[in-house]
Design an enzyme around this catalytic site. Structure first.
Site, PDB file in Angstrom:
ATOM      1  N   CYS A  56      37.376  38.601  24.989  1.00 36.82           N
ATOM      2  CA  CYS A  56      36.009  38.084  24.940  1.00 36.82           C
ATOM      3  C   CYS A  56      35.585  37.407  26.246  1.00 36.82           C
ATOM      4  CB  CYS A  56      35.870  37.126  23.766  1.00 36.82           C
ATOM      5  SG  CYS A  56      37.271  36.018  23.527  1.00 36.82           S
TER       6      CYS A  56
HETATM    7  N1  LIG Z   1      40.088  36.399  18.454  1.00 34.37           N
HETATM    8  C1  LIG Z   1      39.393  36.829  19.504  1.00 34.37           C
HETATM    9  O1  LIG Z   1      38.212  36.449  19.705  1.00 34.37           O
HETATM   10  C2  LIG Z   1      39.983  37.788  20.471  1.00 34.37           C
HETATM   11  C3  LIG Z   1      41.318  38.133  20.464  1.00 34.37           C
HETATM   12  N2  LIG Z   1      41.813  39.072  21.337  1.00 34.37           N
HETATM   13  C4  LIG Z   1      43.199  39.489  21.327  1.00 34.37           C
HETATM   14  O2  LIG Z   1      43.397  40.378  20.225  1.00 34.37           O
HETATM   15  C5  LIG Z   1      44.730  40.237  19.722  1.00 34.37           C
HETATM   16  C6  LIG Z   1      44.650  39.871  18.242  1.00 34.37           C
HETATM   17  O3  LIG Z   1      43.950  38.654  18.130  1.00 34.37           O
HETATM   18  P1  LIG Z   1      43.513  38.012  16.742  1.00 34.37           P
HETATM   19  O4  LIG Z   1      43.151  39.084  15.796  1.00 34.37           O
HETATM   20  O5  LIG Z   1      42.537  36.972  17.060  1.00 34.37           O
HETATM   21  O6  LIG Z   1      44.893  37.355  16.298  1.00 34.37           O
HETATM   22  P2  LIG Z   1      45.342  36.836  14.850  1.00 34.37           P
HETATM   23  O7  LIG Z   1      46.300  35.731  15.095  1.00 34.37           O
HETATM   24  O8  LIG Z   1      44.163  36.599  14.003  1.00 34.37           O
HETATM   25  O9  LIG Z   1      46.152  38.100  14.261  1.00 34.37           O
HETATM   26  C7  LIG Z   1      47.377  38.480  14.813  1.00 34.37           C
HETATM   27  C8  LIG Z   1      47.914  39.708  14.096  1.00 34.37           C
HETATM   28  O10 LIG Z   1      49.154  40.050  14.690  1.00 34.37           O
HETATM   29  C9  LIG Z   1      50.137  40.188  13.692  1.00 34.37           C
HETATM   30  N3  LIG Z   1      51.410  39.666  14.198  1.00 34.37           N
HETATM   31  C10 LIG Z   1      51.698  38.406  14.536  1.00 34.37           C
HETATM   32  N4  LIG Z   1      52.963  38.298  14.982  1.00 34.37           N
HETATM   33  C11 LIG Z   1      53.488  39.547  14.885  1.00 34.37           C
HETATM   34  C12 LIG Z   1      54.757  40.107  15.181  1.00 34.37           C
HETATM   35  N5  LIG Z   1      55.771  39.376  15.655  1.00 34.37           N
HETATM   36  N6  LIG Z   1      54.941  41.429  14.987  1.00 34.37           N
HETATM   37  C13 LIG Z   1      53.941  42.181  14.514  1.00 34.37           C
HETATM   38  N7  LIG Z   1      52.724  41.712  14.186  1.00 34.37           N
HETATM   39  C14 LIG Z   1      52.499  40.407  14.392  1.00 34.37           C
HETATM   40  C15 LIG Z   1      49.663  39.384  12.507  1.00 34.37           C
HETATM   41  O11 LIG Z   1      50.179  40.015  11.364  1.00 34.37           O
HETATM   42  P3  LIG Z   1      50.778  39.241  10.081  1.00 34.37           P
HETATM   43  O12 LIG Z   1      49.660  38.395   9.543  1.00 34.37           O
HETATM   44  O13 LIG Z   1      51.137  40.363   9.190  1.00 34.37           O
HETATM   45  O14 LIG Z   1      51.955  38.456  10.560  1.00 34.37           O
HETATM   46  C16 LIG Z   1      48.140  39.495  12.633  1.00 34.37           C
HETATM   47  O15 LIG Z   1      47.695  40.621  11.930  1.00 34.37           O
HETATM   48  C17 LIG Z   1      45.384  39.134  20.574  1.00 34.37           C
HETATM   49  O16 LIG Z   1      46.149  39.724  21.586  1.00 34.37           O
HETATM   50  C18 LIG Z   1      44.204  38.373  21.153  1.00 34.37           C
HETATM   51  O17 LIG Z   1      44.520  37.755  22.373  1.00 34.37           O
HETATM   52  C19 LIG Z   1      40.972  39.707  22.189  1.00 34.37           C
HETATM   53  C20 LIG Z   1      39.657  39.400  22.228  1.00 34.37           C
HETATM   54  C21 LIG Z   1      39.066  38.389  21.418  1.00 34.37           C
HETATM   55  C1  LIG Z   2      39.121  29.936  21.687  1.00 31.10           C
HETATM   56  C2  LIG Z   2      40.390  30.543  22.193  1.00 31.10           C
HETATM   57  O1  LIG Z   2      41.461  30.003  22.007  1.00 31.10           O
HETATM   58  N1  LIG Z   2      40.287  31.694  22.843  1.00 31.10           N
HETATM   59  C3  LIG Z   2      41.400  32.406  23.368  1.00 31.10           C
HETATM   60  C4  LIG Z   2      40.934  33.681  23.982  1.00 31.10           C
HETATM   61  C5  LIG Z   2      41.031  34.822  23.049  1.00 31.10           C
HETATM   62  C6  LIG Z   2      40.973  36.114  23.777  1.00 31.10           C
HETATM   63  O2  LIG Z   2      39.978  36.680  24.086  1.00 31.10           O
HETATM   64  O3  LIG Z   2      42.129  36.548  24.190  1.00 31.10           O
HETATM   65  P1  LIG Z   2      42.421  37.805  25.059  1.00 31.10           P
HETATM   66  O4  LIG Z   2      41.200  38.207  25.768  1.00 31.10           O
HETATM   67  O5  LIG Z   2      43.501  37.440  25.984  1.00 31.10           O
HETATM   68  O6  LIG Z   2      42.863  38.870  24.155  1.00 31.10           O
HETATM   69  C7  LIG Z   2      42.110  31.638  24.478  1.00 31.10           C
HETATM   70  O7  LIG Z   2      41.497  30.854  25.171  1.00 31.10           O
HETATM   71  O8  LIG Z   2      43.273  31.952  24.704  1.00 31.10           O
END
Ligand SMILES: NC(=O)C1=CN([C@@H]2O[C@H](COP(=O)(O)OP(=O)(O)OC[C@H]3O[C@@H](n4cnc5c(N)ncnc54)[C@H](OP(=O)(O)O)[C@@H]3O)[C@@H](O)[C@H]2O)C=CC1
Ligand SMILES: CC(=O)N[C@@H](CCC(=O)OP(=O)(O)O)C(=O)O
Length: 352
Positions: free
Chosen positions: A155
């Protein structure tokens, strides 16, 4: 479900915020069939156990992550996992011919030493990482179309880069003067429990964090350097805002030509994004708000020039979970498959 002409898609990390957004969007996508949901601690549960309000949309089991099973069932896989896991799974899936869209940072870096410096893990998968394309369609649409592995930007980089790109690509600013001041809703931190995300900690407060050391700094700099044609450093400061969804990045930079006025820049931005349906450049005097983008794959961009300081101010608003995450990955899939770039993606938000 059950339409054999649809592309068979799996989501690994289906229980997380990125995963649930992917499920919601892909269930409505006319060209895909969701055939696999994978997880770690949620494996063995049904998706509806975790999200009962979505039981009428999907009620598949979440399965343990097994690359062999995934490869036999899926043609495309979204990896929505914490950083440092995708690079251990993706090579096996790629070898079996699957298309992989990674939402983590694992495949966003051209230089894996930079990844190691900021994320800790030592990487040996240089050959695989070298095939990855940075999944920001507004900049790399042609390369995405040819790719098997996409490292989707998150993001903060998405909001920052969409604001900065026209300025850098056309040499309109002194790159080193660029400052990105960005604010994120708490869903940006994912679904796992964290003390600073507790309502009692995050509410009634606007908090800067990881100042001068946020891991998105080198990612933003990598793409800015590409655009500028030389190594660029950017000042990036993230903040946590007491709201669940949404992101606003405000970018400041010194214009090379002090004669440029706001309306010139608006014309330049509109031309730059003329083929980018998901970017909306605001009219003069209109500044974007996060709630406009909330629930959509849109990025709204507002532009202002301060003739007193010679600086341009660009404001960019997205939904961190859609254009900043799941929606962007689906936009990339649409491009890879040669589908309309808007398929399955929302253009109308939640708010009036
Ligand atoms: N949230 C955001 O706004 C954004 C996030 N991202 C990136 O997207 C990715 C996912 O983020 P987000 O959905 O927010 O994360 P969450 O913490 O909400 O979800 C993480 C997921 O990963 C799984 N997981 C955790 N540990 C393990 C493991 N050891 N092995 C396999 N699966 C695992 C979990 O599964 P379970 O519940 O089954 O353990 C869960 O489904 C991250 O890399 C994040 O940096 C990118 C852009 C924006
Ligand atoms: C509010 C908050 O904690 N935000 C996350 C960014 C999430 C995200 O965008 O992570 P990636 O782009 O690396 O997948 C952080 O600052 O680490």
């Amino acid at each position: 479900m059950g339409n054999s002409r649809r592309v068979k898609v799996g989501i690994i990390g289906a229980s997380g915020y990125g995963g649930v957004q992917l499920v919601r969007l892909l269930m409505d996508h006319p060209e895909v069939e969701l055939v696999y949901l994978g997880g770690e601690s949620s494996a063995g549960k049904s998706f509806a156990d975790l999200y009962p309000h979505l039981a009428h949309i999907v009620n598949q089991p979440i399965e343990a992550i097994d690359p062999q099973t995934i490869a036999t069932r899926c043609e495309v896989v979204f990896l929505s996992l914490p950083n440092g896991l995708a690079y251990k799974i993706a090579p096996q899936l790629l070898d079996k011919g699957l298309t992989v869209l990674d939402l983590s940072a694992d495949y966003r870096f051209r230089n894996l030493t930079t990844y190691t410096n900021w994320y800790g893990a030592q990487r040996t998968d240089l050959a695989t990482a070298a095939t990855a394309v940075y999944g920001l369609p507004e900049l790399y649409r042609d390369r995405i179309a040819e790719a098997q592995l996409i490292g989707c930007p998150g993001c903060y980089p998405t909001a920052s880069l969409l604001a900065l790109s026209p300025l850098l690509k056309q040499g309109l600013i002194v790159p080193e003067t660029a400052i990105v001041d960005a604010k994120s809703g708490t869903s940006g931190g994912g679904r796992q429990a964290k003390v600073n995300m507790l309502l009692a900690e995050a509410d009634n407060s606007l908090a800067p964090y990881n100042v001068v050391r946020h891991r998105h700094t080198p990612e933003i700099e990598q793409i800015c350097s590409d655009l500028a044609g030389h190594e660029v450093t950017i000042q990036f400061t993230p903040h946590l805002v007491p709201m669940v969804r949404g992101m606003l990045a405000t970018v400041y930079a010194t214009l090379r030509d002090p004669g440029l006025v706001r309306d010139d820049l608006i014309t330049i931005y509109k031309a730059f994004y003329r083929n980018s349906l998901w970017v909306k450049v605001c009219e003069p005097g209109v500044y974007p708000q996060t709630k406009w983008a909330c629930g959509t794959n849109l990025c709204y961009i507002g532009i202002e020039v301060d003739p007193r300081t010679g600086r341009v101010i660009v404001m960019s608003a997205i939904d961190n979970l859609i254009k900043g995450q799941a929606g962007q990955a689906i936009q990339c899939l649409n491009i890879i498959m040669g589908w309309d770039e808007t398929l399955g993606l929302p253009k109308l938000g939640f708010y009036p």
